[in-house]
Design a protein around this motif. Structure first.
Motif, PDB file in Angstrom:
ATOM      1  N   LEU A 161       0.797  -1.234   0.000  1.00 44.32           N
ATOM      2  CA  LEU A 161       0.000   0.000   0.000  1.00 44.32           C
ATOM      3  C   LEU A 161       0.828   1.282   0.000  1.00 44.32           C
ATOM      4  N   PRO A 162       1.937   1.358   0.754  1.00 44.26           N
ATOM      5  CA  PRO A 162       2.706   2.609   0.723  1.00 44.26           C
ATOM      6  C   PRO A 162       3.221   2.914  -0.691  1.00 44.26           C
ATOM      7  N   LEU A 193       1.182  -4.988   9.303  1.00 42.68           N
ATOM      8  CA  LEU A 193       2.428  -4.927   8.524  1.00 42.68           C
ATOM      9  C   LEU A 193       2.530  -3.659   7.681  1.00 42.68           C
ATOM     10  N   GLY A 194       1.728  -2.632   8.001  1.00 40.56           N
ATOM     11  CA  GLY A 194       1.725  -1.427   7.181  1.00 40.56           C
ATOM     12  C   GLY A 194       1.205  -1.704   5.776  1.00 40.56           C
ATOM     13  N   GLY A 195       0.522  -2.847   5.602  1.00 41.71           N
ATOM     14  CA  GLY A 195      -0.027  -3.192   4.285  1.00 41.71           C
ATOM     15  C   GLY A 195       1.053  -3.459   3.253  1.00 41.71           C
ATOM     16  N   ASP A 343      -6.905  -3.663   9.777  1.00 36.00           N
ATOM     17  CA  ASP A 343      -7.021  -4.585   8.646  1.00 36.00           C
ATOM     18  C   ASP A 343      -6.044  -5.722   8.900  1.00 36.00           C
ATOM     19  N   VAL A 344      -6.560  -6.944   8.939  1.00 37.43           N
ATOM     20  CA  VAL A 344      -5.727  -8.051   9.408  1.00 37.43           C
ATOM     21  C   VAL A 344      -5.872  -9.286   8.507  1.00 37.43           C
ATOM     22  N   PRO A 345      -4.741  -9.874   8.075  1.00 34.40           N
ATOM     23  CA  PRO A 345      -4.779 -11.041   7.182  1.00 34.40           C
ATOM     24  C   PRO A 345      -4.959 -12.347   7.957  1.00 34.40           C
ATOM     25  N   HIS A 346      -5.724 -13.301   7.395  1.00 32.31           N
ATOM     26  CA  HIS A 346      -5.787 -14.608   8.069  1.00 32.31           C
ATOM     27  C   HIS A 346      -5.298 -15.793   7.218  1.00 32.31           C
ATOM     28  N   THR A 349       1.846 -16.509   5.217  1.00 33.79           N
ATOM     29  CA  THR A 349       3.070 -17.021   5.848  1.00 33.79           C
ATOM     30  C   THR A 349       3.902 -15.832   6.320  1.00 33.79           C
ATOM     31  N   LEU A 350       4.289 -15.827   7.576  1.00 33.79           N
ATOM     32  CA  LEU A 350       5.083 -14.720   8.106  1.00 33.79           C
ATOM     33  C   LEU A 350       6.257 -15.286   8.910  1.00 33.79           C
TER      34      LEU A 350
END
Ligand SMILES: Nc1nc2c(ncn2[C@@H]2O[C@H](COP(=O)(O)OP(=O)(O)OP(=O)(O)O)[C@@H](O)[C@H]2O)c(=O)[nH]1
Ligand SMILES: [Mn+2]
Ligand SMILES: [Mn+2]
Length: 474
Positions: A161-162, A193-195, A343-346, A349-350
């Motif tokens: 996004l940035p 994660l700041g998108g 806003d959160v991913p489900h 892999t992190l």
């Protein structure tokens, strides 16, 4: 309870599973596989136990690659249930030296986004029909304009996004033309994660990076199945200080968005399913589950870059779904702001503790992080805060969890009355009549025990409860 439980454990043993239960946590492994790391499932006694999901979880824990690497631990959230592609929804997989594309699936970075607005339910409902008509146009009939320059698209896929915002500031096109770019800029920091993940546009479909203006028909569409955009009311606030800090107050309107990376995730996921299969060492037996890990360093890096590319696209998809909503609110109600909560991913892999954590249908729940747990279109949804619990691999459920398959909901012979489906009072907007049935509240587990069990286990704490007003499902 005890005899019933013993019967269940014996039945699972007949399916080749060794299972123990301490009243809260199940521990699962394949019989005779003493070396497999633990696979744990948090499941209170009043929730259904599905043998197939247990089996999928045990197979995930037993994964090995001849080239090395290891599964360290597997954990499942209480909304867990069997997955179509062999990995149970609600699985969290901690590995070192290998990654498992199938443990994320093709809807890469599917996630939940939450906004709130200082608008009364009465005012909102007084213009409900106008709102619904306009949003149907945007979400279902393509009346929206979400064009972007290929430079913005390329920057998005690479830097998230940035990157997209930087290019969009220069050449606002489509949806971003009417957007308050300064507000978006401030909000991007709030996105998990700041998108931004480190991607590479070459993994995305060509149409997204071709020179000129990109008009992507999939972008800012909800997607099928259980994805949704829901208008809710902030019904109760439990943690006033935290809610205040997050801009959430009782009586506000809320907007919950559940969507993923659409065709880009599919493109990446399908391509890497093939690559992963081809990379499996010749002569080595295929794992019984059909789930294949990657161990080669270059392949692992390539997959993670491709996954990140799709993840970046998903972040923008949710942002634009929200932006269309915000623009429509302004058209109807004047100067209403609807700031982002989180806003959160489900499905992602992190990096985690020197290895990798793959979540498939599980919400990150690090200490102090907002956690969004939807119930159903007829039940309460929850805004929670993570406690950073290591035993649960810092992961919470991403919903209540499906209790009945789409097929079992819609087949003839089933009771299709509003009451049996839990649809009384539900306002579901969809172009497909069968969606209302497939996605009815009765298709999902009761949300209360799912949430309570996670509070008792020290995984999350309650911040606010949200009641559904109307739900868009494609
Ligand atoms: N508030 C709300 N929640 C919903 C709605 N539909 C589904 N949910 C919840 O959202 C959760 C996450 O959705 P998904 O990730 O798509 O569903 P899932 O449980 O993984 O189910 P499958 O992917 O179909 O196996 C579900 O478990 C439900 O609890 C809805 O219309 N409104
Ligand atoms: Mn999802
Ligand atoms: Mn899911």
């Amino acid at each position: 309870m005890q005899p019933k439980l013993n019967r269940l454990l014996r039945a699972l043993a007949r399916e080749g599973l060794e299972v123990t239960y301490d009243g809260r946590l199940y521990s699962v492994r394949l019989l005779g596989d003493a070396n497999a790391p633990p696979a744990e499932v948090l499941l209170p006694p009043d929730l259904p136990v599905e043998g197939k999901a247990f089996q999928q979880l045990a197979h995930l824990a037993a994964l090995k690659h001849p080239g090395g690497g290891e599964v360290l631990r597997v954990r499942a959230t209480p909304d867990f249930h069997p997955g179509d592609s062999g990995v149970a929804i609600g699985s969290v997989l901690h590995t070192r030296g290998l990654v498992v594309p199938g443990a994320v699936g093709t809807d890469i970075n599917c996630g939940m986004r939450l906004h709130v607005a200082d608008l009364s339910v009465e005012d909102f409902l007084s213009r409900r029909d106008d709102f619904v008509e306009r949003m149907k146009g945007h979400y279902f009939f393509g009346t929206r304009d979400v064009a972007m320059s290929s430079r913005a698209s390329t920057a998005l896929l690479r830097d998230g996004l940035p990157g997209w915002l930087l290019e969009t500031l220069d050449t606002p096109l489509g949806c971003a033309r009417g957007a308050d770019l300064a507000q978006l800029d401030a909000e991007v920091d709030r996105v998990h994660l700041g998108g931004a993940l480190h991607g590479n546009p070459s993994w995305a479909p060509d149409a997204l990076t071709r020179e000129g203006v990109v008009r992507d028909a999939g972008l800012a569409t909800i997607g099928g199945g259980n994805h949704f955009v829901e208008v809710q009311r902030v019904e109760a606030v439990e943690d006033r200080a935290r809610a205040w800090a997050w801009g959430v107050r009782e009586g506000q309107l809320a907007f919950m968005i559940h969507s993923g990376s659409r065709d880009v995730g599919k493109h990446v996921g399908v391509a890497w399913r093939e690559r992963t299969r081809k990379a499996w060492p010749q002569g080595a037996p295929f794992p019984e589950s059909g789930i294949l890990p990657l161990a080669d360093e270059a392949l692992v890096a390539g997959y993670l870059e491709a996954e990140a590319t799709a993840a970046n696209y998903a972040f923008l998809n949710r942002l634009l779904l929200a932006e269309l909503l915000r623009q429509t609110l302004r058209e109807l109600f004047g100067d209403v702001e609807a700031p982002l909560v989180y806003d959160v991913p489900h499905n992602l892999t992190l990096p985690y503790e020197g290895g990798w954590l793959a979540r498939k249908g599980a919400c990150p729940a690090g200490d102090g992080q907002p956690v969004i747990i939807p119930g159903s279109m007829g039940a309460t949804s929850f805004l929670m805060v993570g406690c950073g619990d290591a035993r649960s691999l810092e992961s919470a459920s991403h919903g209540a969890g499906r209790a009945r398959s789409r097929f079992s909901m819609s087949r003839g012979g089933a009771d299709h009355s509003e009451a049996a489906l839990g649809l009384s009072g539900v306002d579901c907007i969809s172009l497909r009549a069968e969606r209302r049935v497939e996605e009815a509240p009765a298709a999902y587990k009761p949300i209360r025990p799912v949430v309570d069990s996670q509070v008792e286990a020290g995984i999350v704490r309650e911040v606010a409860r949200l009641a559904p007003l109307l739900t868009f499902k494609a």
